[in-house]
Design an enzyme around this catalytic site. Structure first.
Site: not given
Ligand code: ATP
Length: 335
Positions: A128, A172, A203, A227, A231
């Site tokens: 971002y 990651k 993951d 983010d 969710d």
């Protein structure tokens, strides 16, 4: 577990709170949150601001510079949600606020009958960064990880871990070498703070959140991963509509439900107001009134236990009925 992000203010007596309902279901859930705060006896000055799509339609801009000045003069912000205007040059207001106010820590508690964990998302860098080259044939986004950014988010995550709990650093770094700096910095902070920690590839974390969410206590991760995992976590506990967040900086904070403006259900009085109500509770705790925050959370629990649920949770109550039930429990506590 302390999840407010740590406020330093001791009294809410003269606090100024900017109220930004926004668009879609934003105004509906913020109205509920304000009704619940009132029922809980919370006192503060409200500074309402029109920011978002409706403002853009009226004036051609989503937020005026003057609004930003007003926001900076308030103690904190209670924020609904903003619908992205149909303008290709639009830059997210929320991202701008997070950056301008340096709200570097996004704290997202996830609680249900048998789950209780927190995602701590770095809020100002990563993918971002806003550093992008957009072309017709090729586009690039620069992923920025800094030692300072990683350090301060790791410190905040360690603050939230408490005594007997564990920090999971999500990254990651096997593929993204920028994440080696994030991982190493977080490990160094956890070691120095004597916080028990492990780490997990993003993951694997996504998989484990579904298969074995109880293994998590506090997760710390970079902007985009946080983010997406948030969710997912909301899905695991039952609905986006249940989940709250605090965007915390050095001396400023913004509180918002993690859901967006949900245009598909706006205006139908079926939005789940609990994410916004819990965000308001986090705000009260940050403002120094932990007692009100605790009572609001207890009233939310009672409403859920007694089946006062909106359709996203399989219930048949509307937004107003859930809000009234929670407010009623609070008023009974006060009597
Ligand atoms: P935005 O672009 O503003 O983020 P969106 O539609 O992409 O909006 P959300 O607003 O988060 O994303 O909505 C995702 C889905 O979750 C939608 O189907 C929406 O109806 C549902 N949803 C979101 N918030 C709530 C809520 N408070 N109560 C019930 N359903 C919700």
């Amino acid at each position: 577990m302390d999840d407010s992000g740590g406020g330093e203010v001791s009294s809410t007596g003269s606090k100024k709170v900017a109220i930004v309902p926004g668009d879609g279901i934003g105004p509906e859930v913020i109205k509920s949150a304000l009704a619940v705060l009132e029922a809980a006896g919370a006192r503060f000055e409200q500074i309402p601001l029109e920011i978002g799509l409706s403002r853009w339609k009226r004036t051609g801009e989503v937020m005026a510079e003057e609004d930003l000045r007003t926001l900076k003069k308030c103690d904190c912000i209670l924020f609904g949600a903003i619908t992205t205007p149909p303008d290709p040059n639009y830059r997210s207001v929320l991202l701008r606020l997070r950056r301008e106010l340096d709200l570097y820590a996004n704290i997202r508690p996830f609680r249900s009958k048998d789950l209780d964990f927190i995602i701590v998302r770095e809020n100002t860098e990563g993918l971002y960064s806003g550093l992008e080259e957009v072309g017709a044939e090729e586009s690039r986004t620069l992923r920025v990880i800094t030692r300072r950014g990683s350090q301060r988010i790791a410190e905040k995550a360690c603050d939230l871990v408490g005594e007997r709990r564990n920090l999971t650093i999500v990254h990651k770094s096997n593929i993204l070498h920028s994440d080696r700096l994030f991982l190493k910095t977080c490990q160094d902070v956890a070691r120095r703070r004597l916080v028990a920690y492990d780490d997990m590839l993003v993951d694997a974390a996504a998989y484990n959140l579904v298969i074995n969410p109880k293994r998590f206590d506090v997760l710390v991760t970079t902007n985009l991963f946080g983010d997406i995992l948030s969710d997912e976590a909301a899905g695991v506990i039952g609905s986006l509509g249940l989940c709250a967040s605090a965007n915390i900086g050095q001396s400023y904070a913004l509180f918002e439900p993690i859901h967006g403006s949900a245009p598909d259900i706006a205006g139908r009085d079926i939005a789940n107001p609990i994410g916004a109500i819990r965000s308001a509770a986090m705000m009260m705790k940050w403002l120094g009134n932990a007692e009100v925050a605790k009572r609001i959370e207890a009233a939310v629990q009672k409403a859920l236990e007694e089946g006062k649920k909106t359709p996203d949770l399989g219930g048949s109550c509307n937004t107003r009925q859930v809000t009234e039930a929670i407010s009623q429990y609070l008023k009974l506590q006060l009597d």
